[in-house]
Scaffold this motif. Structure first.
Motif, PDB file in Angstrom:
ATOM      1  N   LYS A  40       0.845  -1.198   0.000  1.00 22.44           N
ATOM      2  CA  LYS A  40       0.000   0.000   0.000  1.00 22.44           C
ATOM      3  C   LYS A  40       0.882   1.251   0.000  1.00 22.44           C
ATOM      4  CE  LYS A  40      -3.505   2.363   2.709  1.00 22.44           C
ATOM      5  NZ  LYS A  40      -4.280   2.363   3.952  1.00 22.44           N
ATOM      6  N   PRO A  41       0.691   2.150  -0.962  1.00 24.60           N
ATOM      7  CA  PRO A  41       1.501   3.376  -1.009  1.00 24.60           C
ATOM      8  C   PRO A  41       1.289   4.252   0.230  1.00 24.60           C
ATOM      9  CG  PRO A  41       0.379   3.030  -3.095  1.00 24.60           C
ATOM     10  CD  PRO A  41      -0.207   2.054  -2.109  1.00 24.60           C
ATOM     11  N   THR A  42       2.348   4.917   0.645  1.00 26.12           N
ATOM     12  CA  THR A  42       2.312   5.813   1.793  1.00 26.12           C
ATOM     13  C   THR A  42       1.490   7.054   1.467  1.00 26.12           C
ATOM     14  OG1 THR A  42       4.486   5.016   2.420  1.00 26.12           O
ATOM     15  CG2 THR A  42       3.784   7.069   3.418  1.00 26.12           C
ATOM     16  N   SER A  43       0.747   7.558   2.446  1.00 25.22           N
ATOM     17  CA  SER A  43      -0.108   8.730   2.235  1.00 25.22           C
ATOM     18  C   SER A  43       0.700  10.027   2.224  1.00 25.22           C
ATOM     19  CB  SER A  43      -1.172   8.792   3.331  1.00 25.22           C
ATOM     20  OG  SER A  43      -0.563   9.065   4.575  1.00 25.22           O
ATOM     21  N   ALA A  44       0.031  11.098   1.818  1.00 22.16           N
ATOM     22  CA  ALA A  44       0.664  12.419   1.720  1.00 22.16           C
ATOM     23  C   ALA A  44       1.111  12.955   3.078  1.00 22.16           C
ATOM     24  CB  ALA A  44      -0.300  13.407   1.068  1.00 22.16           C
ATOM     25  N   LYS A  45       0.508  12.494   4.166  1.00 21.34           N
ATOM     26  CA  LYS A  45       0.888  13.018   5.485  1.00 21.34           C
ATOM     27  C   LYS A  45       2.319  12.658   5.869  1.00 21.34           C
ATOM     28  CE  LYS A  45      -0.840   9.377   8.546  1.00 21.34           C
ATOM     29  NZ  LYS A  45      -1.738   9.072   9.640  1.00 21.34           N
ATOM     30  N   HIS A  46       2.943  11.770   5.113  1.00 19.71           N
ATOM     31  CA  HIS A  46       4.328  11.378   5.383  1.00 19.71           C
ATOM     32  C   HIS A  46       5.323  12.128   4.504  1.00 19.71           C
ATOM     33  CE1 HIS A  46       3.161   8.295   8.211  1.00 19.71           C
ATOM     34  NE2 HIS A  46       2.224   7.934   7.357  1.00 19.71           N
ATOM     35  N   GLY A  47       4.863  13.232   3.910  1.00 24.20           N
ATOM     36  CA  GLY A  47       5.740  14.132   3.160  1.00 24.20           C
ATOM     37  C   GLY A  47       6.487  13.468   2.019  1.00 24.20           C
ATOM     38  N   PRO A  48       7.827  13.499   2.066  1.00 20.02           N
ATOM     39  CA  PRO A  48       8.618  12.998   0.939  1.00 20.02           C
ATOM     40  C   PRO A  48       8.478  11.493   0.708  1.00 20.02           C
ATOM     41  CG  PRO A  48      10.047  13.564   2.778  1.00 20.02           C
ATOM     42  CD  PRO A  48       8.662  14.048   3.122  1.00 20.02           C
ATOM     43  N   LEU A  49       7.912  10.781   1.653  1.00 17.16           N
ATOM     44  CA  LEU A  49       7.707   9.338   1.480  1.00 17.16           C
ATOM     45  C   LEU A  49       6.398   9.018   0.755  1.00 17.16           C
ATOM     46  CD1 LEU A  49       8.869   8.034   4.967  1.00 17.16           C
ATOM     47  CD2 LEU A  49      10.149   8.075   2.828  1.00 17.16           C
ATOM     48  N   GLU A  50       5.614  10.049   0.438  1.00 18.06           N
ATOM     49  CA  GLU A  50       4.322   9.839  -0.219  1.00 18.06           C
ATOM     50  C   GLU A  50       4.483   8.971  -1.460  1.00 18.06           C
ATOM     51  OE1 GLU A  50       0.588  12.250  -2.239  1.00 18.06           O
ATOM     52  OE2 GLU A  50       2.357  13.347  -1.621  1.00 18.06           O
ATOM     53  N   GLY A  51       3.616   7.961  -1.569  1.00 16.94           N
ATOM     54  CA  GLY A  51       3.605   7.077  -2.725  1.00 16.94           C
ATOM     55  C   GLY A  51       4.567   5.902  -2.638  1.00 16.94           C
ATOM     56  N   GLN A  52       5.455   5.924  -1.651  1.00 19.06           N
ATOM     57  CA  GLN A  52       6.411   4.829  -1.503  1.00 19.06           C
ATOM     58  C   GLN A  52       5.726   3.606  -0.893  1.00 19.06           C
ATOM     59  OE1 GLN A  52       9.762   4.959  -2.467  1.00 19.06           O
ATOM     60  NE2 GLN A  52       9.077   6.874  -3.405  1.00 19.06           N
ATOM     61  N   THR A  53       6.249   2.451  -1.165  1.00 15.48           N
ATOM     62  CA  THR A  53       5.746   1.217  -0.563  1.00 15.48           C
ATOM     63  C   THR A  53       6.814   0.642   0.356  1.00 15.48           C
ATOM     64  OG1 THR A  53       6.501  -0.072  -2.455  1.00 15.48           O
ATOM     65  CG2 THR A  53       4.217   0.668  -2.491  1.00 15.48           C
ATOM     66  N   SER A  54       6.388  -0.304   1.175  1.00 11.33           N
ATOM     67  CA  SER A  54       7.298  -0.948   2.123  1.00 11.33           C
ATOM     68  C   SER A  54       8.047  -2.079   1.441  1.00 11.33           C
ATOM     69  CB  SER A  54       6.503  -1.514   3.303  1.00 11.33           C
ATOM     70  OG  SER A  54       5.810  -0.505   3.967  1.00 11.33           O
ATOM     71  N   GLY A  55       8.656  -2.856   2.235  1.00 14.72           N
ATOM     72  CA  GLY A  55       9.380  -4.031   1.775  1.00 14.72           C
ATOM     73  C   GLY A  55       9.787  -4.828   2.989  1.00 14.72           C
ATOM     74  N   PHE A  56      10.781  -5.664   2.813  1.00 21.69           N
ATOM     75  CA  PHE A  56      11.251  -6.428   3.954  1.00 21.69           C
ATOM     76  C   PHE A  56      12.754  -6.636   3.841  1.00 21.69           C
ATOM     77  CE2 PHE A  56      10.374  -9.600   0.776  1.00 21.69           C
ATOM     78  CZ  PHE A  56      11.390 -10.530   0.934  1.00 21.69           C
ATOM     79  N   VAL A  57      13.362  -6.872   4.966  1.00 20.06           N
ATOM     80  CA  VAL A  57      14.780  -7.195   5.041  1.00 20.06           C
ATOM     81  C   VAL A  57      14.868  -8.545   5.727  1.00 20.06           C
ATOM     82  CG1 VAL A  57      17.005  -6.529   6.021  1.00 20.06           C
ATOM     83  CG2 VAL A  57      15.426  -4.765   5.216  1.00 20.06           C
ATOM     84  N   ARG A  58      15.513  -9.467   5.077  1.00 23.14           N
ATOM     85  CA  ARG A  58      15.694 -10.793   5.676  1.00 23.14           C
ATOM     86  C   ARG A  58      17.103 -10.880   6.215  1.00 23.14           C
ATOM     87  NH1 ARG A  58      15.260 -16.684   2.754  1.00 23.14           N
ATOM     88  NH2 ARG A  58      15.668 -17.867   4.641  1.00 23.14           N
ATOM     89  N   ILE A  59      17.211 -11.264   7.468  1.00 25.34           N
ATOM     90  CA  ILE A  59      18.505 -11.402   8.126  1.00 25.34           C
ATOM     91  C   ILE A  59      18.706 -12.880   8.425  1.00 25.34           C
ATOM     92  CG2 ILE A  59      19.877 -10.787  10.149  1.00 25.34           C
ATOM     93  CD1 ILE A  59      18.156  -8.226  10.311  1.00 25.34           C
ATOM     94  N   GLY A  60      19.831 -13.382   8.035  1.00 27.29           N
ATOM     95  CA  GLY A  60      20.108 -14.794   8.295  1.00 27.29           C
ATOM     96  C   GLY A  60      21.593 -15.042   8.403  1.00 27.29           C
ATOM     97  N   LYS A  61      21.924 -16.263   8.707  1.00 28.90           N
ATOM     98  CA  LYS A  61      23.306 -16.681   8.840  1.00 28.90           C
ATOM     99  C   LYS A  61      23.965 -16.686   7.462  1.00 28.90           C
ATOM    100  CE  LYS A  61      25.996 -20.509  10.685  1.00 28.90           C
ATOM    101  NZ  LYS A  61      25.913 -21.848  11.297  1.00 28.90           N
ATOM    102  N   ALA A  62      25.173 -16.152   7.403  1.00 28.16           N
ATOM    103  CA  ALA A  62      25.914 -16.104   6.142  1.00 28.16           C
ATOM    104  C   ALA A  62      26.262 -17.524   5.692  1.00 28.16           C
ATOM    105  CB  ALA A  62      27.179 -15.283   6.302  1.00 28.16           C
ATOM    106  N   GLN A  63      26.144 -17.740   4.393  1.00 30.06           N
ATOM    107  CA  GLN A  63      26.512 -19.044   3.847  1.00 30.06           C
ATOM    108  C   GLN A  63      27.902 -18.958   3.234  1.00 30.06           C
ATOM    109  OE1 GLN A  63      23.466 -20.375   1.185  1.00 30.06           O
ATOM    110  NE2 GLN A  63      21.864 -20.217   2.720  1.00 30.06           N
ATOM    111  N   HIS A  64      28.736 -19.905   3.561  1.00 30.88           N
ATOM    112  CA  HIS A  64      30.128 -19.887   3.048  1.00 30.88           C
ATOM    113  C   HIS A  64      30.296 -20.933   1.979  1.00 30.88           C
ATOM    114  CE1 HIS A  64      31.486 -17.077   6.086  1.00 30.88           C
ATOM    115  NE2 HIS A  64      30.743 -17.741   6.942  1.00 30.88           N
TER     116      HIS A  64
END
Length: 64
Positions: A40-64
């Motif tokens: 869902k795009p960010t609303s205008a009340k968030h100023g410069p973030l308007e229209g941006q969407t979220s995402g995710f960051v996955r953190i896990g153990k490094a693979q060698h």
């Protein structure tokens, strides 16, 4: 950014750990609701973030 603290496969829900617990407490929500909120795009009340969407960051153990 809030963390997903747990996943319940029986109910297909995730536990959202709010970073600002002075205002929001951890809560459970369905995976479809989480995914809908992430695209869902960010609303205008968030100023410069308007229209941006979220995402995710996955953190896990490094693979060698």
């Amino acid at each position: 950014m809030s963390l997903i603290g747990a996943y319940d496969a029986m109910t297909d829900q995730v536990l959202i750990l709010e970073v600002d617990q002075e205002w929001n407490v951890p809560y459970w929500t369905s995976v479809p609701t989480l995914l809908a909120a992430m695209v869902k795009p960010t609303s205008a009340k968030h100023g410069p973030l308007e229209g941006q969407t979220s995402g995710f960051v996955r953190i896990g153990k490094a693979q060698h």
